[in-house]
Design an enzyme around this catalytic site. Structure first.
Site, PDB file in Angstrom:
ATOM      1  N   ASP A 264      32.828  31.506  45.155  1.00 29.80           N
ATOM      2  CA  ASP A 264      33.182  30.881  43.886  1.00 29.80           C
ATOM      3  C   ASP A 264      34.198  31.760  43.153  1.00 29.80           C
ATOM      4  OD1 ASP A 264      31.173  32.772  43.718  1.00 29.80           O
ATOM      5  OD2 ASP A 264      29.748  31.459  42.728  1.00 29.80           O
TER       6      ASP A 264
ATOM      7  N   GLU B 160      30.157  27.794  37.699  1.00 34.13           N
ATOM      8  CA  GLU B 160      29.348  28.018  36.502  1.00 34.13           C
ATOM      9  C   GLU B 160      29.109  26.731  35.711  1.00 34.13           C
ATOM     10  OE1 GLU B 160      27.762  30.572  35.937  1.00 34.13           O
ATOM     11  OE2 GLU B 160      28.750  32.219  36.970  1.00 34.13           O
TER      12      GLU B 160
END
Length: 386
Positions: free
Chosen positions: A78, A137
């Site tokens: 990520d 997130e």
């Protein structure tokens, strides 16, 4: 022990620091994307193919062609950051005010680049897919990529792997477990509609502060009385808004919270009970209560049994690797969505720090990067020889 080539430990630490200086929020990772593209473009391109997604422009996929592939192995990292104001005092601290790599995604990217660098110079037997994913997130970037057809045809992994850094583990240690590693999460929004009025005439109003208070109290019994205590779950109602002034009865109230559970069945059970409680409050207080639940791509991270057993066996039996069997965590991760579509394993990389994830003072130990690259590269080599 795998020896790194193009991107040495020193270079990877420098890359991590460059990334740490330019943190960006979900779906806005433009500087990060540009830096990653530059680094990937400087690698040996002989076996590499790069793919981008027009509707997810900060995502990057890199395919490494295998010499005689039997499978395609995926690895995900990520790339986004958090709305946190950094207070580490580091010389390479965030230059973007109010945004910080407070979850260690800069470390994640450095490790992924190290693994990719190795296989760019040492052609793998199997095909490899590296996914540099935006919006972990928030905005569930993994789900967005999957729904946009990122993993189709030659770009579909047969199995998927990914890590998350862990400040509670020694730097460079690998942690994993059979079953669920991370909980799934659901966002909760509840609106109460009644009738406002003068504080002196409650009989002419319908107080939504009282209704919201009753709802909050009853919700606490869902976990204690409706859920198997062996399985566990969490409901946190973290935000309550109601009223405008002390002598006016509030006709509206708004609550925001989160549900977490270690299995999708558990989350759905909690969801239904919460709706039941809301319906009871609506009837009891003659009010309108609207519940909105949003899980998106944040499903439980449920590790595939066969692949995870193989992964743990390799990590345990390799003398140079410090392996730790970990407990499940109630933190959320959208890699759970991809693992619901493609079998795979998520694991921890130790970065040993007193501060916790999402903290303004998180300072991961960079000495964990090289052992992480070595362990993952070694596992992939071992997996390809299976």
């Amino acid at each position: 022990m795998i020896t790194m080539t193009t991107l040495t430990e020193t270079k990877l630490i420098n890359i991590r620091r460059q990334l740490h200086k330019i943190p960006e929020l979900a779906l806005h990772e433009t500087e990060t994307h540009a830096l990653l593209m530059k680094i990937i473009g400087d690698l040996d391109q002989t076996y590499l193919t790069i793919k981008q997604l027009p509707n997810l422009p900060t995502a990057i996929l890199v395919r490494v062609s295998g010499s005689s592939p039997k499978r395609t192995i995926g690895y995900r990292t990520d790339i986004d950051a958090l709305p946190v104001t950094e207070s580490t005092g580091l010389s390479f601290a965030s230059e973007n005010v109010g945004v910080m790599h407070a979850c260690g995604h800069d470390v994640h990217m450095a490790v992924a680049l190290g693994v990719l660098s190795y296989f760019s110079e040492h052609q793998p037997t199997d095909n490899l897919i590296f996914f540099f994913q935006p919006a972990e997130e928030s905005e569930n970037g993994g789900k967005l990529a999957y729904e946009q057809g990122a993993f189709t045809d030659d770009w579909r992994p047969d199995e998927f792997y990914g890590l998350h850094d862990n400040p509670d583990l020694p730097a460079g240690a690998i942690g994993c477990r059979m079953g669920t590693l991370f909980a799934g999460t659901t966002e909760v929004n509840v609106d109460f509609e009644g009738q406002g009025g003068h504080a002196a005439y409650p009989q002419d109003a319908n107080d939504m502060v009282v209704a919201a208070a009753a709802f909050i109290s009853q919700v606490q019994t869902i976990i204690s009385r409706s859920i198997d205590p062996i399985e566990g779950g969490v409901i946190t109602l973290g935000k309550l808004e109601a009223g405008t002034i002390r002598n006016v009865i509030a006709g509206h109230a708004h609550i925001e919270g989160t549900i977490r559970g270690l299995t999708q069945t558990m989350i759905e059970r909690i969801d239904e009970r919460l709706k039941d409680v809301a319906a009871g409050i609506a009837r009891s207080f003659n009010a309108q209560v609207n519940v909105t639940l949003n899980q998106g791509g944040y499903l439980p991270v449920e590790n595939n049994p066969d692949l995870t057993k193989r992964f743990i066996t390799y990590m345990k039996e390799t003398p140079t690797i410090h392996f730790v069997e970990t407990e499940p965590a109630m933190t959320g991760e959208d890699f759970g969505y991809l693992l619901s579509k493609i079998p795979g394993t998520m694991f921890w990389l130790g970065v040993e720090d007193e501060s916790q994830l999402h903290s303004a003072t998180l300072t991961p130990k960079e000495s964990g990067i090289e052992p992480g690259v070595s362990a993952i590269t070694g596992f992939i080599e071992n997996r390809m020889n299976a």
